[in-house]
Design an enzyme around this catalytic site. Structure first.
Site, PDB file in Angstrom:
ATOM      1  N   HIS A  61      11.559 -45.015   5.756  1.00 47.25           N
ATOM      2  CA  HIS A  61      12.587 -44.332   6.660  1.00 47.25           C
ATOM      3  C   HIS A  61      12.628 -45.120   8.009  1.00 47.25           C
ATOM      4  O   HIS A  61      12.086 -46.150   8.070  1.00 47.25           O
ATOM      5  CB  HIS A  61      12.270 -42.922   6.854  1.00 47.25           C
ATOM      6  CG  HIS A  61      10.601 -42.576   7.516  1.00 47.25           C
ATOM      7  ND1 HIS A  61       9.646 -43.140   6.788  1.00 47.25           N
ATOM      8  CD2 HIS A  61      10.230 -42.111   8.589  1.00 47.25           C
ATOM      9  CE1 HIS A  61       8.590 -43.025   7.706  1.00 47.25           C
ATOM     10  NE2 HIS A  61       9.044 -42.277   8.752  1.00 47.25           N
ATOM     11  N   HIS A  63      11.870 -44.617  11.047  1.00 42.32           N
ATOM     12  CA  HIS A  63      11.149 -44.232  12.154  1.00 42.32           C
ATOM     13  C   HIS A  63      10.356 -45.574  12.675  1.00 42.32           C
ATOM     14  O   HIS A  63      10.016 -46.525  11.993  1.00 42.32           O
ATOM     15  CB  HIS A  63      10.138 -43.270  12.107  1.00 42.32           C
ATOM     16  CG  HIS A  63      10.588 -41.745  12.091  1.00 42.32           C
ATOM     17  ND1 HIS A  63       9.930 -40.692  11.612  1.00 42.32           N
ATOM     18  CD2 HIS A  63      11.858 -41.593  12.634  1.00 42.32           C
ATOM     19  CE1 HIS A  63      10.772 -39.575  11.741  1.00 42.32           C
ATOM     20  NE2 HIS A  63      11.705 -39.955  12.292  1.00 42.32           N
ATOM     21  N   ASP A  65       7.391 -46.840  13.582  1.00 39.74           N
ATOM     22  CA  ASP A  65       6.128 -46.973  12.809  1.00 39.74           C
ATOM     23  C   ASP A  65       6.046 -47.393  11.459  1.00 39.74           C
ATOM     24  O   ASP A  65       5.249 -48.076  10.756  1.00 39.74           O
ATOM     25  CB  ASP A  65       5.042 -45.983  12.957  1.00 39.74           C
ATOM     26  CG  ASP A  65       5.555 -44.486  12.160  1.00 39.74           C
ATOM     27  OD1 ASP A  65       6.914 -44.140  12.300  1.00 39.74           O
ATOM     28  OD2 ASP A  65       4.689 -43.914  11.906  1.00 39.74           O
ATOM     29  N   HIS A  66       7.438 -47.632  10.978  1.00 37.70           N
ATOM     30  CA  HIS A  66       7.715 -47.945   9.423  1.00 37.70           C
ATOM     31  C   HIS A  66       8.583 -49.261   9.366  1.00 37.70           C
ATOM     32  O   HIS A  66       8.778 -49.693   8.408  1.00 37.70           O
ATOM     33  CB  HIS A  66       8.199 -46.981   8.788  1.00 37.70           C
ATOM     34  CG  HIS A  66       7.346 -45.642   8.436  1.00 37.70           C
ATOM     35  ND1 HIS A  66       6.565 -45.762   7.203  1.00 37.70           N
ATOM     36  CD2 HIS A  66       6.820 -44.839   9.291  1.00 37.70           C
ATOM     37  CE1 HIS A  66       5.520 -44.660   7.243  1.00 37.70           C
ATOM     38  NE2 HIS A  66       5.847 -44.128   8.512  1.00 37.70           N
ATOM     39  N   HIS A 149      11.362 -35.038   5.328  1.00 38.22           N
ATOM     40  CA  HIS A 149      10.837 -35.615   6.589  1.00 38.22           C
ATOM     41  C   HIS A 149      12.037 -35.110   7.699  1.00 38.22           C
ATOM     42  O   HIS A 149      12.879 -34.770   7.314  1.00 38.22           O
ATOM     43  CB  HIS A 149      10.449 -36.971   6.381  1.00 38.22           C
ATOM     44  CG  HIS A 149       9.676 -37.537   7.726  1.00 38.22           C
ATOM     45  ND1 HIS A 149       8.581 -36.883   8.032  1.00 38.22           N
ATOM     46  CD2 HIS A 149       9.792 -38.545   8.390  1.00 38.22           C
ATOM     47  CE1 HIS A 149       7.925 -37.555   9.005  1.00 38.22           C
ATOM     48  NE2 HIS A 149       8.717 -38.576   9.312  1.00 38.22           N
ATOM     49  N   ASP A 217       6.684 -40.510   4.443  1.00 39.48           N
ATOM     50  CA  ASP A 217       6.238 -39.668   5.220  1.00 39.48           C
ATOM     51  C   ASP A 217       7.050 -37.964   4.738  1.00 39.48           C
ATOM     52  O   ASP A 217       8.224 -38.264   4.575  1.00 39.48           O
ATOM     53  CB  ASP A 217       6.539 -39.564   6.711  1.00 39.48           C
ATOM     54  CG  ASP A 217       5.878 -40.796   7.375  1.00 39.48           C
ATOM     55  OD1 ASP A 217       5.512 -41.547   6.633  1.00 39.48           O
ATOM     56  OD2 ASP A 217       5.915 -40.714   8.719  1.00 39.48           O
ATOM     57  N   HIS A 276      -1.802 -44.009   6.163  1.00 39.99           N
ATOM     58  CA  HIS A 276      -1.019 -43.365   7.234  1.00 39.99           C
ATOM     59  C   HIS A 276      -1.414 -41.917   7.957  1.00 39.99           C
ATOM     60  O   HIS A 276      -1.216 -40.827   8.112  1.00 39.99           O
ATOM     61  CB  HIS A 276       0.426 -42.562   6.586  1.00 39.99           C
ATOM     62  CG  HIS A 276       1.556 -42.235   7.647  1.00 39.99           C
ATOM     63  ND1 HIS A 276       1.743 -41.253   8.551  1.00 39.99           N
ATOM     64  CD2 HIS A 276       2.589 -42.965   8.149  1.00 39.99           C
ATOM     65  CE1 HIS A 276       2.598 -41.096   9.257  1.00 39.99           C
ATOM     66  NE2 HIS A 276       3.220 -42.267   8.972  1.00 39.99           N
TER      67      HIS A 276
END
Length: 313
Positions: A61, A63, A65-66, A149, A217, A276
Site C-alpha cells: 500500500h 503509506h 513506511d512502505h 487497512h 497492514d 512490522h
C-alpha cells in the site's frame, strides 16, 4: 531453493536498529522486492544482494513506511546498468503514486511496467529477467488479496512451481523421438512427421512447489486464512505484541501477535515470520509467548535475517 531476506521489520517510523518494511526474495538469481520503506537500499547493499537483477517490486500500500524508499532505489537500479523493463505491482492508485515519487527520479534507462490491483499473474523466471506470462505453466504464480487497512492494501502470495522430473522410461515407451525430448521437457507440444507429441508423454507427476505469503497492514479478516493456506512461510505483520493493545490494533487496522498467530494456525502454515513492529515495541521477543500459545512455529523478525526454503519430495 529460495532465499527470503527480511530487509526491514519496522512500521511507522525507522528506528536506529530497525529499517522500515521490506522483504527480498532471491530465486534462480533473479530478485523480487516487496515494499520499499526507508533503509531498504542500505540493507540490500549491506547484505550484498544486488540491485540490477530486481525484476519485480510489489507494494502492499502507499503509506510512506512502505514506499518512500522507492525513488532512490529506482535510481540506483538505473545506475547499476539495468536496461530491461522492471515491473511494479500495487493496489489501486499505485500508478499515480509512483509517477509522483519519480519527480525526484525522472530519468531511468529502463521502462517501468506498472500493474494496478491484479488478481493473479504468471511469470517465467529466466537467466536475465522475470518475464510476465499468460498461463499457469509458468515458474511463478503471484496472487493478491485485498486487505482491511486505512488505505487500499494488498496481501501477496507466491507459488514457485517445481518442474516435473523427466521420465526416460515413459518417453521410450511412448515412442517419442529423442530429438523432441528437450522441447517436451519444457512442457511444450510438438508436431513431428504428422504426429502430435505432448509433454505428458515424457514427464512424471506434478511435484509440490513452495508457497510464500506476505500479509501487512491489515486486521485479521477471514479471507486471509484461505489465501495463506499451506504456506511454507507466512510473513505477517505483528504491529502490537501486547494483548492489551488490541484496541489500538482495531483503531489503526493492524494486528497483535496473538491475532497473527491465529491466522497461521487456521491457515495450517509451516512457519510464521512476524514483522512490522510498532516503534513503541523496543523488544518484540518479550511478547513471543502471546503468539506461540496459539501457533508454535514463530520467528520474531529482525533486520537482515534470511530464511532459505528448499523444495521437498
Amino acid at each position: 531453493m529460495i532465499d527470503v531476506s527480511l530487509l526491514g521489520c519496522g512500521g511507522g517510523m525507522p528506528m536506529p536498529k530497525r529499517n522500515l518494511s521490506s522483504l527480498f526474495i532471491n530465486y534462480k538469481g533473479r530478485k523480487i522486492l516487496i515494499d520499499c520503506g526507508e533503509g531498504t537500499q542500505v540493507a540490500i547493499r549491506r547484505m550484498g544482494l544486488g540491485f540490477k537483477a530486481i525484476d519485480l517490486i510489489l507494494i502492499t500500500h502507499c503509506h510512506g513506511d512502505h514506499i518512500v524508499g522507492l525513488p532512490g532505489l529506482l535510481s540506483t537500479i538505473g545506475n547499476s546498468g539495468r536496461e530491461h523493463p522492471l515491473t511494479i505491482i500495487g493496489p489501486i492508485g499505485i500508478t499515480n503514486v509512483v509517477n509522483s515519487l519519480r519527480v525526484i527520479a525522472p530519468y531511468l534507462p529502463y521502462d517501468l511496467n506498472i500493474i494496478e490491483n491484479p488478481n493473479e499473474l504468471y511469470f517465467n523466471v529466466k537467466k536475465d529477467l522475470i518475464e510476465l506470462d499468460t498461463n499457469d505453466k509458468s515458474d511463478l504464480i503471484v496472487r493478491t488479496l485485498e486487505l482491511e487497512h486505512s488505505s487500499p492494501c494488498l496481501g501477496y502470495n507466491f507459488y514457485f512451481k517445481r518442474k516435473r522430473k523427466f521420465d526416460i522410461d515413459k518417453a521410450i515407451k511412448s515412442n517419442v523421438p529423442k530429438m523432441l525430448w528437450n522441447k517436451l521437457q519444457k512442457e511444450e507440444e510438438v508436431i513431428y512427421d504428422g504426429i502430435q507429441y505432448d509433454y505428458t508423454m515424457v514427464l512424471g507427476e506434478e511435484r509440490k512447489g513452495i508457497k510464500v505469503s506476505f500479509i501487512t497492514d491489515t486486521r485479521p479478516i477471514n479471507s486471509i486464512v484461505r489465501f495463506i493456506e499451506n504456506s511454507d512461510l507466512f510473513i505477517c505483520e505483528g504491529t502490537y505484541g501486547d494483548d492489551k493493545d488490541i484496541e489500538k490494533a482495531i483503531k489503526n487496522k493492524h494486528m497483535t501477535f496473538r491475532e497473527a498467530a491465529g491466522l497461521a494456525s487456521n491457515g495450517d502454515v509451516c512457519e510464521m515470520l512476524l514483522t512490522h513492529f510498532s516503534p513503541a515495541m523496543l523488544n518484540p521477543n518479550e511478547y513471543l509467548k502471546n503468539a506461540t500459545e496459539v501457533f508454535s512455529e514463530v520467528i520474531i523478525g529482525e533486520d537482515e535475517i534470511t530464511k532459505t526454503l528448499k523444495f521437498t519430495e
